[in-house]
Structures are given as structure tokens and as C-alpha cells.
Enzyme design. Structure first.
Site, mmCIF file in Angstrom:
data_model
loop_
_atom_site.group_PDB
_atom_site.id
_atom_site.type_symbol
_atom_site.label_atom_id
_atom_site.label_comp_id
_atom_site.label_asym_id
_atom_site.label_seq_id
_atom_site.Cartn_x
_atom_site.Cartn_y
_atom_site.Cartn_z
ATOM 1 C CB SER A 103 -0.975 -0.051 1.186
ATOM 2 O OG SER A 103 -1.979 0.920 1.075
ATOM 3 C CG ASP A 153 -7.397 -2.477 -3.583
ATOM 4 O OD1 ASP A 153 -7.939 -1.554 -2.958
ATOM 5 O OD2 ASP A 153 -6.201 -2.783 -3.446
ATOM 6 C CG HIS A 184 -5.959 -1.862 -0.028
ATOM 7 N ND1 HIS A 184 -5.446 -1.464 -1.254
ATOM 8 C CD2 HIS A 184 -5.147 -1.297 0.909
ATOM 9 C CE1 HIS A 184 -4.385 -0.690 -1.055
ATOM 10 N NE2 HIS A 184 -4.178 -0.581 0.247
#
Length: 202
Positions: A103, A153, A184
Site C-alpha cells: 500500500s 480493491d 486491499h
């Protein structure tokens, strides 16, 4: 120096894994992941120097999915300098570093690739976005990249991952994409795919 953990590997010929956590994480979060990917490698796990509502990050953002590009550049330079210093401090081969980011950590790893030629030997990017657009990217021949992405996501849409893959490939990188049906989160199937990719490339 940035806050970090360093674990010497069992085999000095293996790469050093640079671990970069997601928003709200810290330098402990991805150590298990790093050891899963390569149990004999050095591990250098770093904490981001930015706080957002008390949550560590590697660079500021203006809103969800909107990066503060000026801060991104400054923090990318900071991370690159730290990596160079850490190689001298811990005596690992600076030319044999593989970044593993999730991320927010994957985004700054991506910007390292966009900003500096041969900054890492390879990268595993879990749920990354395109760090910057409309910029000249260094030639990446010899650089291998794994991108893990979720088809559902909402923080990182599929088109974003595909665009990043195309940008990296157009710069000469060898890129492998792995898709899963979830969002995610980092899934076990994604970790195992990254591990197999790593074994084939390093």
C-alpha cells in the site's frame, strides 16, 4: 537515520529485503512476510517518518488516493539516502536490494523506481498506485517487479495497477502481475505468488 530494524541474513550472497509498511503500520509489520519470501536474506524494515492522525506513513497525502507530490519527492530522497547509509552501516551489498512494500509502502517503493536508476534490483509491490504521472522514468532493464492487486480493491482500482505495470514495462522492467478476487488486503495466495516469483528471479 529512519527508525528501522535490521536482521542479518544467514547467507551473504542473498539480497537484502527492504520492507516498507502500509498506512498505520510500523517496522515490525512485514518482518514475517520478508522471512516468508526469503528466510536467508538480510531484512531491513523501515518505519515511515510522516504521521497522519497518529498513523505512520512514508509521505503525506492531500486526500484518499491524492498524493502530496512535493512531500513524496522529499521523502523518496530521504529513503534513498537512508538506504545508502544503511548499506554502509550494516555492510550489505547495495546493488542487491529487493524492496517489498504494501500500500503506502509500495507507493514509495514505486516512486524510488520512478526517480532513481538501479536504486533496487527488484521490487514486490502489494497493492500499489501510480506514484506520479507525466514524468520521465529511468531505464529499468535488468529490474524485475512483482505487482499484487485485488480485482475488488476500491482503494487501488484495477486500472491503476494496470497503468503502473505498463509504465514500468515501457521503461524496460520485467513485470509480473498477480490478481486475486478480493480487496486491499494482502492475501496468502498473493504472498505465495510473490514468493514463487522471487525464487524464480533471485
Amino acid at each position: 537515520m529512519m527508525k528501522h530494524l535490521f536482521f542479518p541474513g544467514e547467507n551473504s550472497s542473498r539480497p537484502t529485503l527492504l520492507l516498507l509498511h502500509g498506512t498505520g503500520g510500523n517496522e515490525h509489520d512485514l518482518v514475517g512476510l520478508g522471512k516468508e519470501i526469503d528466510s536467508s536474506a538480510n531484512i531491513l524494515s523501515v518505519r515511515g517518518n510522516v504521521l497522519e492522525n497518529g498513523m505512520p506513513r512514508f509521505f503525506k497525502r492531500l486526500a484518499e488516493g491524492v498524493f502530496d507530490l512535493e512531500d513524496l519527492q522529499a521523502r523518496t530522497e530521504e529513503l534513498k539516502s537512508f538506504l545508502d547509509e544503511a548499506a554502509q552501516t550494516y555492510k550489505f551489498d547495495r546493488d542487491q536490494v529487493v524492496a517489498i512494500g504494501y500500500s503506502n509502502g509500495a507507493n514509495i517503493a514505486g516512486n524510488l523506481l520512478f526517480e532513481y536508476k538501479d536504486v533496487v534490483k527488484g521490487a514486490i509491490l502489494h497493492h500499489p498506485m501510480v506514484p506520479r504521472r507525466g514524468v520521465e522514468i529511468p531505464v529499468m532493464s535488468g529490474t524485475s517487479v512483482f505487482i499484487g492487486a485485488g480485482k475488488n480493491d476500491f482503494m487501488c482500482p484495477a486500472a491503476e495497477s494496470e497503468e503502473l505495470k505498463d509504465l514500468l514495462q515501457n521503461a524496460g522492467a520485467s513485470v509480473e502481475m498477480h490478481w486475486h478476487e478480493y480487496g486491499h488486503q494482502l492475501t496468502q495466495s498473493e504472498v505465495q505468488a510473490a514468493k514463487e516469483w522471487y525464487k524464480a528471479n533471485f
